[in-house]
Design an enzyme around this catalytic site. Structure first.
Site, short mmCIF file in Angstrom:
data_model
loop_
_atom_site.label_atom_id
_atom_site.label_comp_id
_atom_site.label_asym_id
_atom_site.label_seq_id
_atom_site.Cartn_x
_atom_site.Cartn_y
_atom_site.Cartn_z
N GLN A 97 10.70 73.92 16.67
CA GLN A 97 9.83 73.36 17.30
C GLN A 97 10.45 72.27 18.47
OE1 GLN A 97 7.24 69.96 16.11
NE2 GLN A 97 5.52 71.21 16.96
N TYR A 186 2.09 64.22 23.27
CA TYR A 186 3.47 64.12 23.69
C TYR A 186 3.56 64.67 25.20
CZ TYR A 186 4.89 62.90 19.05
OH TYR A 186 5.03 62.23 18.03
N ARG A 233 2.34 75.02 20.20
CA ARG A 233 1.47 73.93 19.32
C ARG A 233 0.51 73.42 20.31
NH1 ARG A 233 1.83 70.10 14.26
NH2 ARG A 233 0.73 71.76 12.85
N GLY A 323 1.56 71.28 5.92
CA GLY A 323 2.50 70.25 6.51
C GLY A 323 2.85 69.54 5.01
#
Ligand SMILES: Cc1cc2nc3c(=O)[nH]c(=O)nc-3n(C[C@H](O)[C@H](O)[C@H](O)COP(=O)(O)O)c2cc1C
Length: 370
Positions: A97, A186, A233, A323
């Site tokens: 990622q 982000y 993502r 997760g």
């Protein structure tokens, strides 16, 4: 009924089942280099069909948290090679990622103590928005993110190039592909959001402009390593890290879905935030997204076996990502198959620290032997 435990192939990747380990920052590398322990952690979880690594910063500027292994240097590539070798030895598939936090950083983490960069000069100020840094006394702790500096128009290309280089590095490290972290507040979400992104250049204003940095980055990654190795993502309707709500949020993500579909990338991985106790994406929007994006679709967020089965059978998703369950259940897929109870992860050891709460969770087989 789809058998989630059977292999699934897409874009030249052959997964042993339809379960994905979602990316999770574990912040255990003070030298910012993945090591043998990182490799052991991922090896233990390699029965997942697909592993997406913890977010790995593409550049020193992209960091917002200490102890997080990056992917910009040769030493870091060598560290990640230990990880990809371990996962491949177990017959697993692993994507890195790629992460740039944008404004979610602190001057103490930035090259030359500079301001973090973003679409905006507006800092994240809700109480949950925190960078993780070395404090003045040398101890570690949280700090309010510093006031960011909006990237100049011509500087955006440098950020795009940093991500593209990280893609090249990921390939050199033996990853099967990369996942662009365009979720969770982000840098890419900072550009997508019209309340935060008040720019008047070609990266601000109209939807096509706000999405430009994401698509230019995807195009750069495709040019570097090929569309079949590029995933992304996204977190539609995300409010985490002081992301303001806006009117055309749904349309923004449907536009991205169509554009990403046209590019033939490997997958889209949607992160559904269940913080309020319910899905923020919702099945109606999921269906609209599914119809707009032609490739493999992954969904994460409070996933259960039951929900994974229902969503796959309804043809709303292809793969389901877990997760937190993967933290305490390295053999999660086996446990789900057997209907075995799931161990509960210890939140206190999610971030930072040692092997404890990281590589010492037993498998069912370990428990039976003990
Ligand atoms: C300890 C921890 C670290 C995480 N780090 C990342 C990350 O680096 N990148 C990311 O996209 N999501 C990250 N997430 C979000 C997870 O990928 C996942 O979407 C979220 O935990 C919801 O899935 P779950 O309910 O199965 O845990 C993190 C979550 C946790 C609990």
């Amino acid at each position: 009924m789809i058998d989630l435990f059977k292999p699934y192939s897409f874009a030249g990747h052959h997964l042993k089942n339809r379960f994905v380990m979602a990316p999770m920052t574990r912040a255990r590398r003070p030298d910012y280099i993945a090591d043998a322990e990182t490799a052991l952690y991922y090896r233990q979880r390699a029965t997942a069909g697909l592993i997406v690594t913890e977010g790995t910063p593409v550049s020193p500027e992209g960091q917002g948290y200490i102890n997080v292994p990056g992917i910009w240097s040769e030493a870091q590539v060598a560290g990640w090679k230990l990880v990809t070798d371990a996962v491949h030895e177990e017959g697993g598939t692993i994507f890195a990622q790629l992460w740039h936090v944008g404004r979610m950083s602190h001057v103490s983490l930035q090259p030359n103590g500079n301001a973090p960069v973003s679409s905006t000069a507006t800092p994240a100020r809700d109480p949950k928005s925190q960078a993780f840094i070395y404090l003045a006394d040398g101890s570690t702790g949280f700090a309010e993110p510093s006031v960011p500096r909006p990237l100049g128009t011509e500087e955006v290309a440098r950020v795009v190039a940093d991500v593209a280089k990280a893609g090249r590095n990921a390939q050199a490290a033996g990853f099967d592909g990369v996942e662009l972290h365009s979720a969770n507040g982000y840098i890419f979400e900072q550009f997508l959001n019209p309340i935060l992104n008040t720019r008047d250049d070609r990266y601000g204003g109209a939807l096509e402009n706000r999405a430009r940095i994401v698509l230019e980055t995807i195009d750069a990654l495709i040019a570097e390593i090929g569309a079949s190795r590029v995933g992304i993502r996204l977190a539609p309707f995300n409010r985490q890290f002081d992301m303001p709500a806006y009117d055309d949020n749904g349309e923004t993500y449907l536009y991205l879905a169509r554009e990403l579909s046209a590019r033939g990338i490997a997958y889209v991985h949607l992160n559904d935030n269940w913080a309020a106790g319910h899905s923020v994406i919702g099945e109606d929007f999921l269906r609209r997204f599914r119809n707009a994006f032609d490739g493999t679709l992954i969904l994460a967020g409070a996933m259960t076996l039951d929900r994974a089965q229902k969503l796959a059978d309804a043809n709303l998703i292809d793969l389901s990502a877990f997760g937190q369950p993967f933290i305490a259940n390295p053999d999660l897929v086996a446990r789900l198959r057997e209907g075995a109870p799931l161990a509960t992860p210890n939140r206190a050891t999610y971030y930072g620290g040692s092997a404890k709460g990281y590589v010492d969770y037993p498998t069912l087989a370990d428990e039976k032997r003990a």
